[in-house]
Scaffold this motif. Structure first.
Motif, PDB file in Angstrom:
ATOM      1  N   ALA A  94      21.073  42.499  50.338  1.00 56.19           N
ATOM      2  CA  ALA A  94      21.743  41.971  49.152  1.00 56.19           C
ATOM      3  C   ALA A  94      23.058  42.701  48.903  1.00 56.19           C
ATOM      4  N   SER A  95      23.092  44.003  49.205  1.00 50.94           N
ATOM      5  CA  SER A  95      24.330  44.765  49.040  1.00 50.94           C
ATOM      6  C   SER A  95      25.406  44.289  50.005  1.00 50.94           C
ATOM      7  N   ASP A  96      25.006  43.939  51.240  1.00 50.03           N
ATOM      8  CA  ASP A  96      25.973  43.419  52.211  1.00 50.03           C
ATOM      9  C   ASP A  96      26.633  42.142  51.696  1.00 50.03           C
ATOM     10  N   LEU A  97      25.845  41.274  51.077  1.00 53.79           N
ATOM     11  CA  LEU A  97      26.350  39.975  50.639  1.00 53.79           C
ATOM     12  C   LEU A  97      27.177  40.071  49.352  1.00 53.79           C
ATOM     13  N   SER A  98      27.034  41.139  48.596  1.00 54.17           N
ATOM     14  CA  SER A  98      27.760  41.252  47.324  1.00 54.17           C
ATOM     15  C   SER A  98      28.902  42.249  47.374  1.00 54.17           C
ATOM     16  N   SER A  99      29.022  43.011  48.457  1.00 51.13           N
ATOM     17  CA  SER A  99      29.990  44.100  48.503  1.00 51.13           C
ATOM     18  C   SER A  99      31.424  43.601  48.324  1.00 51.13           C
ATOM     19  N   ARG A 100      31.836  42.587  49.077  1.00 54.83           N
ATOM     20  CA  ARG A 100      33.222  42.138  48.984  1.00 54.83           C
ATOM     21  C   ARG A 100      33.508  41.507  47.624  1.00 54.83           C
ATOM     22  N   VAL A 101      32.547  40.722  47.119  1.00 56.01           N
ATOM     23  CA  VAL A 101      32.745  40.108  45.804  1.00 56.01           C
ATOM     24  C   VAL A 101      32.965  41.166  44.741  1.00 56.01           C
ATOM     25  N   GLU A 102      32.170  42.219  44.765  1.00 52.12           N
ATOM     26  CA  GLU A 102      32.328  43.301  43.785  1.00 52.12           C
ATOM     27  C   GLU A 102      33.669  44.000  43.963  1.00 52.12           C
ATOM     28  N   ARG A 103      34.087  44.176  45.206  1.00 52.87           N
ATOM     29  CA  ARG A 103      35.366  44.844  45.471  1.00 52.87           C
ATOM     30  C   ARG A 103      36.526  44.028  44.917  1.00 52.87           C
ATOM     31  N   VAL A 104      36.516  42.716  45.155  1.00 50.94           N
ATOM     32  CA  VAL A 104      37.609  41.872  44.685  1.00 50.94           C
ATOM     33  C   VAL A 104      37.592  41.801  43.160  1.00 50.94           C
ATOM     34  N   ALA A 105      36.413  41.613  42.557  1.00 56.04           N
ATOM     35  CA  ALA A 105      36.330  41.539  41.094  1.00 56.04           C
ATOM     36  C   ALA A 105      36.793  42.838  40.461  1.00 56.04           C
ATOM     37  N   ASP A 106      36.404  43.973  41.037  1.00 52.07           N
ATOM     38  CA  ASP A 106      36.828  45.264  40.498  1.00 52.07           C
ATOM     39  C   ASP A 106      38.337  45.436  40.633  1.00 52.07           C
ATOM     40  N   GLY A 107      38.898  44.956  41.764  1.00 58.12           N
ATOM     41  CA  GLY A 107      40.338  45.047  41.944  1.00 58.12           C
ATOM     42  C   GLY A 107      41.109  44.204  40.951  1.00 58.12           C
ATOM     43  N   LEU A 108      40.605  43.010  40.652  1.00 55.33           N
ATOM     44  CA  LEU A 108      41.282  42.148  39.677  1.00 55.33           C
ATOM     45  C   LEU A 108      41.191  42.726  38.264  1.00 55.33           C
ATOM     46  N   ARG A 109      40.094  43.401  37.961  1.00 53.52           N
ATOM     47  CA  ARG A 109      39.952  44.002  36.631  1.00 53.52           C
ATOM     48  C   ARG A 109      40.871  45.209  36.459  1.00 53.52           C
ATOM     49  N   LYS A 110      40.972  46.031  37.511  1.00 54.47           N
ATOM     50  CA  LYS A 110      41.655  47.310  37.367  1.00 54.47           C
ATOM     51  C   LYS A 110      43.124  47.264  37.799  1.00 54.47           C
ATOM     52  N   SER A 111      43.434  46.448  38.807  1.00 55.27           N
ATOM     53  CA  SER A 111      44.774  46.500  39.397  1.00 55.27           C
ATOM     54  C   SER A 111      45.657  45.338  38.977  1.00 55.27           C
ATOM     55  N   GLY A 112      45.205  44.498  38.078  1.00 58.18           N
ATOM     56  CA  GLY A 112      46.052  43.399  37.644  1.00 58.18           C
ATOM     57  C   GLY A 112      45.639  42.077  38.247  1.00 58.18           C
ATOM     58  N   PRO A 113      46.413  41.069  37.958  1.00 58.72           N
ATOM     59  CA  PRO A 113      45.994  39.710  38.327  1.00 58.72           C
ATOM     60  C   PRO A 113      46.191  39.362  39.800  1.00 58.72           C
ATOM     61  N   VAL A 114      46.827  40.240  40.584  1.00 53.91           N
ATOM     62  CA  VAL A 114      47.055  39.965  42.008  1.00 53.91           C
ATOM     63  C   VAL A 114      46.352  41.035  42.821  1.00 53.91           C
TER      64      VAL A 114
END
Length: 698
Positions: free
Chosen positions: A286-306
């Motif tokens: 389950a961690s393999d399947l959610s890792s990238r999604v969490e990374r992208v969502a965290d990046g959009l929250r912390k680093s701005g809209p791009v």
């Protein structure tokens, strides 16, 4: 030598590898510094851990396999840096050089993609990287998987340069351009369906054949033994109660043999067809399947809209990112989130951008409940847009987004796919979109992404096409049974010692000819020539041997058949089949010639209605004459067709004669072709009259 040249090579190609030609050009034009390159980001990852497995390929290479890659990398006995990434396309060789330049550490650098070892280069260490790559490429099939490919690669590295070179040369000779590819290791669902189908056929067909044919074989053997043995005094007749147990015992033995054979087939098929998965990919967690999604969502929250994927080529320089951020901030319909990440069939959403956006939105929580989500693929170049609760027409996004924005220009070959310009055009398009009265959400009537474990699992052997296979096996057993029974019957008639004692007079002779239901033009030409020659020869021989025995009516019939057949196939006549003779004319000539030959042996009867090329019919049977007509008609059939018609009258139409049509690949039923051939259904006399009218001969 290679290590000494690396700085010079990297001076020319280092920047272009990470950013692409288009990005470098945009940076120079804008006068701003470019964002950290792909090579720099990957070097930072390898600095933290010498083996990095991406989170973008969980269906083929889950991140949980990283410990296995690390263990394999230790076999090389040299510092080894491994990058497991999506396929990079052109420039993957330069990527390793650029990563090495930024990391500043010598060692063996290996790039692995979803197929296996893609590139390998040794910097400052002795390692037969090229030979090991060659062995992994040629010795393993294409479906071996990246983990096994890397294992074979490290095994060859550990053998040393001399043995690696010998092994690489042997692999080239065996599996190179002139050799065959290594046999694949896994089967796909189609192969499993074929295995199930064949197993079903064998499991029903073979036991039924044993039960059905055994009594015929026993009786045939008794007749053969009786025919070849000398006559002796007749033994005493066995008592009826003694004969019955013998017959029952034989039947029980046959039934037991059929059951044993069925069990052996089922067990053997289970052992031979024992594959359980269709690929080499281990099941992701389950961690393999959610890792990238969490990374992208965290990046959009912390680093701005791009958010730009650090593992992928940089397609937006700093100026483009800043300009895009300004356009997003000015957008008045709601927040805009831009994710520049690849969309691959091997990722967690199986390459479906809408699935990916929905997963990211859920991870972002309340901040992502509404807005415009944009997914830009830096590898493929596509742009997808999904809206949630914004005042933009969802149908406009789904159906009216220009292809120049969604896919780019067909002739665009830039490394960055012009994503910066196209994203700017997208914001312009969204800004000019009509404002709706109520917020709308894109239509997300989509199925869940396929489960990777279920997707990789094969169906059980005794399922799916196994059941149709059972039915086909039973039908095939019946067909073979009928053929064997007919052959044994013909053999019994041909061998005097095998004939049953007859109490009635011998029936009139019959003649049956071989002919396929779908003859080609070449077959018809050859057969017409052979049949005309045979009829003329047999007619002349019989007429010379016993003129009195050949009745006048038979003589007239045979002569009419020979004459009209010649009119159709050899109008000159010069002894050669005419080049312009049509398939229908040639078929009619064959029918007439065989009818004449049948008349010579007393078989002057109506032709087989299914295939007149078979010659005279031997009986009448109820049969389905056409595939679209479910009625059973009583038609005359020859001995060959009678076998199938008696067992499966609904399949009789498969034996109906068809001829080549005017268009390539077209087949026309014989009763629908132009010319006299359809008259064969009404009897040979009518066919003869039609041929003479057709040829203008009275």
């Amino acid at each position: 030598m290679l290590a000494a040249l690396c700085p010079l090579l990297l001076f020319g190609v280092g920047v272009s590898t990470g950013t692409g030609a288009g990005t470098a050009h945009a940076a120079a034009k804008s006068g701003t510094a470019t964002a950290p390159t792909q090579a720099a980001a990957l070097a930072d990852l390898l600095r933290a851990d010498p083996v990095y497995v991406t989170d973008q390929l969980p269906r083929d290479v889950p991140r949980s396999t990283a410990p296995q890659f690390k263990k394999l990398a230790q076999r090389t006995k040299v510092p080894t840096y491994v990058l497991v990434l999506p396929e990079q396309g052109v420039g993957s060789d330069r990527l390793l050089a650029a990563v090495h330049d930024r990391l500043g550490r010598d060692g063996l650098y290996v790039l692995v993609d979803d197929m296996g070892v893609a590139e390998a280069t040794a910097f400052g260490v002795r390692a037969p990287a090229d030979d090991a790559s060659t062995v992994a490429l040629y010795e393993l099939p294409y479906d071996a998987g990246p983990l096994l490919s890397f294992e074979r690669f490290t095994d060859v590295i550990a053998q040393g340069g001399e043995k690696a070179a010998e092994r690489a040369e042997a692999a080239r000779e065996k599996h190179g351009e002139t050799g065959g590819e290594a046999a694949k290791m896994h089967i796909d669902p189609v192969d499993r369906d074929n295995q199930s189908f064949v197993t079903g056929i064998a499991l029903s067909g073979v036991p039924l054949l044993i039960v059905g044919i055994s009594p015929y074989v026993r009786r045939w053997r008794r007749r053969v033994t009786g025919a070849g043995a000398p006559k002796a005094a007749a033994p005493k007749a066995a008592a009826p109660e003694a004969a019955v147990p013998r017959r029952l015992t034989a039947r029980r033995v046959e039934a037991g043999a059929a059951v044993l054979v069925a069990g052996a087939i089922a067990l053997g098929a289970s052992l031979v067809f024992d594959q359980e998965t269709s690929g080499a990919a281990p099941p992701p967690t389950a961690s393999d399947l959610s890792s990238r999604v969490e990374r992208v969502a965290d990046g959009l929250r912390k680093s701005g809209p791009v958010y730009g994927d650090p593992e992928s080529p940089r397609v937006l320089d700093s100026a483009q990112r800043r300009e895009l951020g300004d356009r997003v901030a000015e957008f008045g319909r709601g927040p805009v989130f831009v994710a520049v990440v690849p969309q691959l069939t091997e990722d967690e959403s199986a390459g479906d951008p809408e699935q990916f956006v929905e997963a990211v939105r859920q991870k972002m929580g309340a901040k992502g409940d509404h807005g415009v989500y944009v997914v830009a693929d830096p590898l493929g170049g596509s742009i997808d847009v999904v809206t949630y609760d914004v005042r933009i027409d969802a149908n406009l996004i789904a159906f009216d987004l220009p292809d120049s924005i969604r896919y780019g220009d067909d002739d665009d070959r830039s490394a960055d796919h012009r994503l910066g310009e196209r994203l700017d055009d997208l914001m312009t398009f969204l800004g000019k979109a009509p404002r709706t009265e109520q917020p709308e959400t894109s239509s997300l009537a989509m199925d869940d992404a396929p489960d990777p474990v279920e997707e990789n699992e094969l169906s059980p052997l005794f399922s799916g096409d196994f059941w149709p296979g059972l039915l086909v096996g039973a039908f095939a057993a019946g067909l073979v049974f009928g053929i064997v029974a007919a052959l044994l019957g013909l053999l019994r008639l041909a061998v005097p010692g095998l004939r049953r004692p007859r109490t009635t007079s011998t029936p009139s002779a019959t003649t049956s000819f071989e002919a396929p239901p779908d003859p080609s033009l070449g077959y018809l030409r050859r057969t017409a020539r052979d049949e005309l020659d045979a009829l003329a020869r047999e007619f002349d021989q019989q007429d010379q041997q016993d003129q009195a025995a050949l009745a006048s009516a038979v003589r007239t019939r045979v002569w009419d058949c020979l004459d009209t057949a010649t009119l159709l196939a050899d109008r000159d006549p010069d002894g050669h089949i005419d080049d312009d003779a049509t398939p229908a004319d040639l078929a009619a000539a064959v029918v007439l010639a065989r009818a004449g030959r049948g008349a010579l042996v007393g078989a002057d009867k109506t032709c087989c209605a299914l295939n007149p090329l078979h010659g005279p019919a031997t009986g009448w049977r109820d049969a389905q004459y056409a595939p679209d007509d479910q009625r059973l008609r009583t038609i005359p059939v020859c001995a060959q067709c009678r076998v199938l018609v008696s067992v499966q009258p609904r399949l009789a139409y498969t034996l109906r004669l068809t001829l080549p049509g005017p268009r390539r690949g077209e087949r026309v039923p014989y009763e629908e072709v132009p010319g006299p051939l359809p008259a064969a259904r009404d009897g040979i006399p009518q066919l003869i009259r039609q041929v003479r009218e057709y040829a203008g001969v009275q």
